[in-house]
Design an enzyme around this catalytic site. Sequence first.
Site, PDB file in Angstrom:
ATOM      1  N   VAL A  39      11.619  -0.025   1.433  1.00 32.72           N
ATOM      2  CA  VAL A  39      12.553   0.318   2.891  1.00 32.72           C
ATOM      3  C   VAL A  39      13.092  -0.765   3.589  1.00 32.72           C
ATOM      4  O   VAL A  39      13.968  -0.392   4.437  1.00 32.72           O
ATOM      5  CB  VAL A  39      11.625   1.036   3.709  1.00 32.72           C
ATOM      6  CG1 VAL A  39      11.191   2.452   3.084  1.00 32.72           C
ATOM      7  CG2 VAL A  39      10.311   0.265   4.181  1.00 32.72           C
ATOM      8  N   SER A  66       2.009   5.238  15.606  1.00 30.00           N
ATOM      9  CA  SER A  66       0.492   5.068  15.545  1.00 30.00           C
ATOM     10  C   SER A  66      -0.123   5.051  16.864  1.00 30.00           C
ATOM     11  O   SER A  66       0.615   5.247  17.729  1.00 30.00           O
ATOM     12  CB  SER A  66       0.267   3.720  15.097  1.00 30.00           C
ATOM     13  OG  SER A  66      -1.083   3.315  14.931  1.00 30.00           O
ATOM     14  N   TYR A 110       1.912  -5.060  14.810  1.00 28.33           N
ATOM     15  CA  TYR A 110       1.903  -3.860  14.303  1.00 28.33           C
ATOM     16  C   TYR A 110       2.143  -2.605  15.465  1.00 28.33           C
ATOM     17  O   TYR A 110       3.177  -1.946  15.511  1.00 28.33           O
ATOM     18  CB  TYR A 110       0.673  -3.439  13.843  1.00 28.33           C
ATOM     19  CG  TYR A 110       0.385  -2.009  13.135  1.00 28.33           C
ATOM     20  CD1 TYR A 110       0.756  -1.626  12.074  1.00 28.33           C
ATOM     21  CD2 TYR A 110      -0.140  -1.022  13.867  1.00 28.33           C
ATOM     22  CE1 TYR A 110       0.514  -0.468  11.498  1.00 28.33           C
ATOM     23  CE2 TYR A 110      -0.513   0.125  13.554  1.00 28.33           C
ATOM     24  CZ  TYR A 110      -0.029   0.510  12.242  1.00 28.33           C
ATOM     25  OH  TYR A 110      -0.248   1.599  11.715  1.00 28.33           O
ATOM     26  N   ALA A 111       1.338  -3.044  16.512  1.00 29.74           N
ATOM     27  CA  ALA A 111       1.601  -2.190  17.856  1.00 29.74           C
ATOM     28  C   ALA A 111       3.036  -2.120  18.268  1.00 29.74           C
ATOM     29  O   ALA A 111       3.575  -0.903  18.808  1.00 29.74           O
ATOM     30  CB  ALA A 111       0.512  -2.514  18.979  1.00 29.74           C
ATOM     31  N   LYS A 150       5.354   0.122  16.145  1.00 27.15           N
ATOM     32  CA  LYS A 150       5.023   1.431  16.276  1.00 27.15           C
ATOM     33  C   LYS A 150       5.652   2.002  17.715  1.00 27.15           C
ATOM     34  O   LYS A 150       5.973   3.274  17.701  1.00 27.15           O
ATOM     35  CB  LYS A 150       3.342   1.760  16.117  1.00 27.15           C
ATOM     36  CG  LYS A 150       3.023   1.399  14.849  1.00 27.15           C
ATOM     37  CD  LYS A 150       3.590   2.266  13.639  1.00 27.15           C
ATOM     38  CE  LYS A 150       3.317   1.936  12.097  1.00 27.15           C
ATOM     39  NZ  LYS A 150       3.995   2.726  11.204  1.00 27.15           N
TER      40      LYS A 150
HETATM   41  P1  NAP Z   1      -0.940   3.365   2.815  1.00 28.34           P
HETATM   42  O1  NAP Z   1      -2.266   4.135   2.064  1.00 28.34           O
HETATM   43  O2  NAP Z   1      -0.911   1.694   2.741  1.00 28.34           O
HETATM   44  O3  NAP Z   1       0.537   3.820   2.261  1.00 28.34           O
HETATM   45  C1  NAP Z   1       1.622   3.436   2.614  1.00 28.34           C
HETATM   46  C2  NAP Z   1       2.551   3.189   1.416  1.00 28.34           C
HETATM   47  O4  NAP Z   1       3.866   2.489   1.454  1.00 28.34           O
HETATM   48  C3  NAP Z   1       1.930   2.249   0.210  1.00 28.34           C
HETATM   49  O5  NAP Z   1       1.955   2.534  -1.061  1.00 28.34           O
HETATM   50  C4  NAP Z   1       2.723   0.736   0.443  1.00 28.34           C
HETATM   51  O6  NAP Z   1       2.578  -0.092  -0.394  1.00 28.34           O
HETATM   52  C5  NAP Z   1       3.844   1.420   0.721  1.00 28.34           C
HETATM   53  N1  NAP Z   1       4.765   0.459   1.223  1.00 28.34           N
HETATM   54  C6  NAP Z   1       4.499  -0.927   1.697  1.00 28.34           C
HETATM   55  N2  NAP Z   1       5.670  -1.655   2.171  1.00 28.34           N
HETATM   56  C7  NAP Z   1       6.686  -0.781   1.655  1.00 28.34           C
HETATM   57  C8  NAP Z   1       8.033  -1.033   1.424  1.00 28.34           C
HETATM   58  N3  NAP Z   1       8.704  -1.995   2.050  1.00 28.34           N
HETATM   59  N4  NAP Z   1       8.704  -0.121   1.122  1.00 28.34           N
HETATM   60  C9  NAP Z   1       8.337   1.150   0.486  1.00 28.34           C
HETATM   61  N5  NAP Z   1       6.939   1.483   0.569  1.00 28.34           N
HETATM   62  C10 NAP Z   1       6.271   0.329   1.099  1.00 28.34           C
HETATM   63  O7  NAP Z   1      -0.840   3.511   4.439  1.00 28.34           O
HETATM   64  P2  NAP Z   1      -1.014   4.987   5.196  1.00 28.34           P
HETATM   65  O8  NAP Z   1      -2.413   4.618   5.982  1.00 28.34           O
HETATM   66  O9  NAP Z   1      -0.996   6.130   4.525  1.00 28.34           O
HETATM   67  O10 NAP Z   1      -0.030   4.789   6.495  1.00 28.34           O
HETATM   68  C11 NAP Z   1       1.270   5.481   6.340  1.00 28.34           C
HETATM   69  C12 NAP Z   1       1.892   5.154   7.412  1.00 28.34           C
HETATM   70  O11 NAP Z   1       1.027   5.704   8.527  1.00 28.34           O
HETATM   71  C13 NAP Z   1       2.147   3.761   8.070  1.00 28.34           C
HETATM   72  O12 NAP Z   1       3.410   3.795   8.626  1.00 28.34           O
HETATM   73  C14 NAP Z   1       1.067   3.538   8.858  1.00 28.34           C
HETATM   74  O13 NAP Z   1       1.421   2.432   9.697  1.00 28.34           O
HETATM   75  C15 NAP Z   1       0.911   4.942   9.564  1.00 28.34           C
HETATM   76  N6  NAP Z   1      -0.340   4.820  10.316  1.00 28.34           N
HETATM   77  C16 NAP Z   1      -1.678   4.861   9.640  1.00 28.34           C
HETATM   78  C17 NAP Z   1      -2.875   5.014  10.134  1.00 28.34           C
HETATM   79  C18 NAP Z   1      -3.922   5.077   9.325  1.00 28.34           C
HETATM   80  O14 NAP Z   1      -5.160   5.084  10.047  1.00 28.34           O
HETATM   81  N7  NAP Z   1      -4.157   4.978   8.008  1.00 28.34           N
HETATM   82  C19 NAP Z   1      -2.782   5.275  11.647  1.00 28.34           C
HETATM   83  C20 NAP Z   1      -1.756   5.344  12.117  1.00 28.34           C
HETATM   84  C21 NAP Z   1      -0.426   5.285  11.650  1.00 28.34           C
HETATM   85  P3  NAP Z   1       1.238  -1.250  -0.307  1.00 28.34           P
HETATM   86  O15 NAP Z   1      -0.028  -0.585  -0.560  1.00 28.34           O
HETATM   87  O16 NAP Z   1       1.880  -2.234  -1.164  1.00 28.34           O
HETATM   88  O17 NAP Z   1       1.317  -1.904   0.791  1.00 28.34           O
END
Ligand code: NAP
Length: 269
Positions: free
Chosen positions: A72, A151, A164-165, A168
Amino acid sequence: MDATTLINSFRVDGKVAVITGAGSGIGRASALALAGAGATVVCADIHHDTATETAEEIVAAGGTAEGVRLDVSNRGDVDALAARVATERGGIHIWANIAGIMVEGPFLDAPEADLDRILAVNLKGVFFGCQAAGRIMVTQPEGGSIINASSAAADAPSPNIVSYAICKAGVVQMTKSLAIEIGKKGVRVNAVAPGFVLTGMTGRYFIRPDGTVDEEMQEAVIGPMRKHTPLRSIGEPEDIAAAVLYLASDAARFMTGQVVRPNGGVAMV
Ligand code: NAP
């Protein structure tokens, strides 16, 4: 609107959706939810194999999907994907910018390279996705829906995740500003701001390199999260996917520029 029409408005039959980060966690659950509700889903992730696995799961369940590798942070690739999908699939109606990374560490020692990396994915990546999707959606009579991952970190500051914050928080402002700009073209732009959800991003605190779970460490991380959350639970990816589906669907036709917060009550804004 009668009750049957109302419940049917949560369906997304015939719509074309692009989900970034669809190979894992919230993106994967969102892709499955949208496909289950009738959308054709393009599952995009930096990992081609996991994006394809999500797409294969959708197809195995009778849906329509494809898995693609997408970074992305590469504007050209984001634009090219949007153009191809719109041409081949007859438009883009839903675009969810879910891909994201975490970078942690004390602010005073944060290296510039780390800041550049997280800005590139979590802020510029969302910017590029909004732009690519928005340009197509404003030309469609039916408009479209863009959903961005913010987030609870933007609502409730925590130490050691400043970069990160700010990404977001930037996503929230991008969402609102863009919603103002393209609302008149029938394009809605909203954000989800999840609380703590068990995914690849958060699991790395207690999942060992060999894939096994360090249960003591898991409890050390999750225990305090639960304790400080009014609902006394942490989230599952599906809890966020439900909000994504709502925002994507016509059930949210009067919602734009909003932040939906499935966070167990950890932040109330
Ligand atoms: P996740 O399980 O790590 O899934 C994110 C996916 O995006 C992973 O496959 C990751 O690959 C991939 N990715 C990383 N960099 C990328 C890039 N440049 N282009 C395309 N794909 C890429 O994370 P998640 O917890 O589901 O989070 C999803 C979203 O929700 C994120 O934006 C995160 O900040 C937000 N969020 C998550 C939480 C939480 O508690 N989990 C809370 C608040 C907000 P890699 O594994 O190699 O990085």
